[in-house]
Write an enzyme that holds these catalytic residues in place. Structure first.
Site, PDB file in Angstrom:
ATOM      1  N   ARG A 263      -0.342   0.436  -1.897  1.00 56.68           N
ATOM      2  CA  ARG A 263       0.750   1.090  -1.170  1.00 56.68           C
ATOM      3  C   ARG A 263       1.483   1.990  -2.161  1.00 56.68           C
ATOM      4  O   ARG A 263       1.647   1.636  -3.334  1.00 56.68           O
ATOM      5  CB  ARG A 263       1.722   0.069  -0.568  1.00 56.68           C
ATOM      6  CG  ARG A 263       1.184  -0.685   0.626  1.00 56.68           C
ATOM      7  CD  ARG A 263       1.058   0.211   1.846  1.00 56.68           C
ATOM      8  NE  ARG A 263       0.650  -0.513   3.036  1.00 56.68           N
ATOM      9  CZ  ARG A 263      -0.609  -0.672   3.432  1.00 56.68           C
ATOM     10  NH1 ARG A 263      -1.579  -0.170   2.680  1.00 56.68           N
ATOM     11  NH2 ARG A 263      -0.899  -1.318   4.540  1.00 56.68           N
ATOM     12  N   GLU A 292       4.857   7.172   3.051  1.00 60.43           N
ATOM     13  CA  GLU A 292       3.760   7.684   3.888  1.00 60.43           C
ATOM     14  C   GLU A 292       3.777   7.100   5.295  1.00 60.43           C
ATOM     15  O   GLU A 292       3.709   7.831   6.289  1.00 60.43           O
ATOM     16  CB  GLU A 292       2.431   7.347   3.199  1.00 60.43           C
ATOM     17  CG  GLU A 292       1.203   7.588   4.060  1.00 60.43           C
ATOM     18  CD  GLU A 292       0.017   6.763   3.605  1.00 60.43           C
ATOM     19  OE1 GLU A 292      -1.050   6.921   4.204  1.00 60.43           O
ATOM     20  OE2 GLU A 292       0.165   5.959   2.665  1.00 60.43           O
ATOM     21  N   HIS A 313      -4.891   8.350   2.879  1.00 59.69           N
ATOM     22  CA  HIS A 313      -5.071   6.944   3.265  1.00 59.69           C
ATOM     23  C   HIS A 313      -6.400   6.732   3.984  1.00 59.69           C
ATOM     24  O   HIS A 313      -6.453   6.121   5.053  1.00 59.69           O
ATOM     25  CB  HIS A 313      -3.904   6.490   4.151  1.00 59.69           C
ATOM     26  CG  HIS A 313      -3.637   5.009   4.055  1.00 59.69           C
ATOM     27  ND1 HIS A 313      -2.375   4.495   4.002  1.00 59.69           N
ATOM     28  CD2 HIS A 313      -4.467   3.940   4.004  1.00 59.69           C
ATOM     29  CE1 HIS A 313      -2.418   3.168   3.933  1.00 59.69           C
ATOM     30  NE2 HIS A 313      -3.697   2.815   3.928  1.00 59.69           N
TER      31      HIS A 313
END
Length: 352
Positions: A263, A292, A313
């Site tokens: 993360r 994000e 991602h």
């Protein structure tokens, strides 16, 4: 920890609610026990009431569209919830019969914005299983791209100065879970030495599978100082938030490569940028960035930096990704119906 209720098989019909599920999942859930399971699907957006926020705000909307009133009734009647993304912030306080929630993703931090966090109900995750293999391959791909300069080499710019061979170097893995374990195996296979830190380790352990040395989490800076590539595979918790701060970057070996597939919030991006600008860090591959999942755009200073590769991602996306977290839910659903204890129950104090 399980209560007596957790270890008893539910009686009669079990209402299962799939929130933001993928196409075809409902039929596979019904097939687990057609006589006992009453399965419904709703989108996270339909569950949202006034004042709710959807998390993550950037996630594509999934699940059938219907009336919010019907969705609210289904939520009140649900005993089991498969909680996909996105979901509304208020769920637990609107349930009436809830016994178990499964989150098909690995990161329990996805639930920080939910009233499920800390609620007195069994919540499980797909930690250690969900998309671990393709994410691990992406770690190696990012490291090799930076080491060989493939992100800047072209037929018109064939300068090979600074290329690095990773065989014989050291891979440092922060978080030796499902993803980290795959990274260790692959790194060892390409001739690297492998170090790893693990929260549960209380002392040094040598030759743990493909890992040459496992260090306690308290010795993070030692790991950083010995590693040529550092892979962040750790869960985001309150303890790991901005774990990679200025002191951590100062502890890293000069010229080291950083890879983050965990993360974005695990990294202090100001400290990361300072290390890049000082020329201390050799490069960074980032599949995530801070903010994000709350819809914030990637920071331009990282997106445009020549020593940084950023992807949106997608480290878990692959031809053989499958629906691993969903498959785990089906396994746990069989256990739940049989009154067996469930694995991967989130410990609210630990954070995963």
């Amino acid at each position: 920890m399980f209560s007596e209720k957790d270890s008893m098989a539910p009686a009669g019909t079990v209402n299962v609610l799939l929130v933001s599920a993928r196409d075809g999942w409902a039929d596979r859930v019904r097939a687990v026990d057609p006589d006992r399971l009453l399965v419904h699907e709703v989108s996270g957006a339909d569950l949202a009431e006034e004042g709710d926020t959807l998390y993550p705000s950037r996630w594509p909307k999934r699940g059938p569209s219907g009336s919010g009133a019907d969705a609210g009734r289904l939520l009140r009647e649900a005993e089991v919830i498969l909680l996909g993304l996105p979901y509304p912030s208020r769920l637990y306080t609107r349930t009436g019969r809830l016994g178990w929630v499964h989150h098909p993703n690995a990161g329990a931090s996805n639930l920080w914005d939910s009233d499920l966090w800390g609620a007195p109900v069994t919540v499980t995750s797909s930690r250690g299983s969900n998309y671990a293999l393709p994410i691990a391959e992406t770690v190696l791909a990012g490291a090799m791209t930076l080491a060989r300069g493939l992100h800047i080499r072209t037929m018109r710019r064939a300068d090979f100065a600074g290329n690095v061979v990773l065989s014989g170097k050291t891979m440092g893995i922060v978080g030796l879970g499902g993803i980290g374990g795959h990274v260790a195996r692959m790194a060892k296979g390409m001739g690297m030495s492998v170090l790893a830190s693990r929260l549960s380790a209380t002392d040094r352990m040598r030759n743990v599978g493909p890992v040459d040395e496992v260090l306690p989490a308290s010795l993070l800076h030692e790991l950083l100082g010995r590693s040529d590539v550092v892979a962040i595979c750790v869960m985001l918790t309150k303890q790991t938030e901005e774990l990679f701060d200025a002191d951590a970057f100062a502890a890293m070996k000069p010229g080291a490569i950083l890879v983050n597939v965990a993360r974005g919030e695990v990294v202090d991006e100001h400290a990361l940028m300072a290390s890049l600008e000082a020329g201390r860090l050799g490069g960074a591959y980032l599949d995530v960035y801070a903010g994000e999942l709350h819809g914030e755009p990637p920071p331009d200073r990282l997106l445009t930096h020549p020593a940084v590769i950023m992807t949106p991602h997608i480290s878990g996306v692959a031809d053989e990704t499958g629906a691993v977290g969903f498959d785990l839910f089906l396994e746990y659903l069989r256990d739940y119906l049989a009154g067996k204890p469930l694995d991967n129950v989130i410990d609210w104090d630990r954070g995963y």
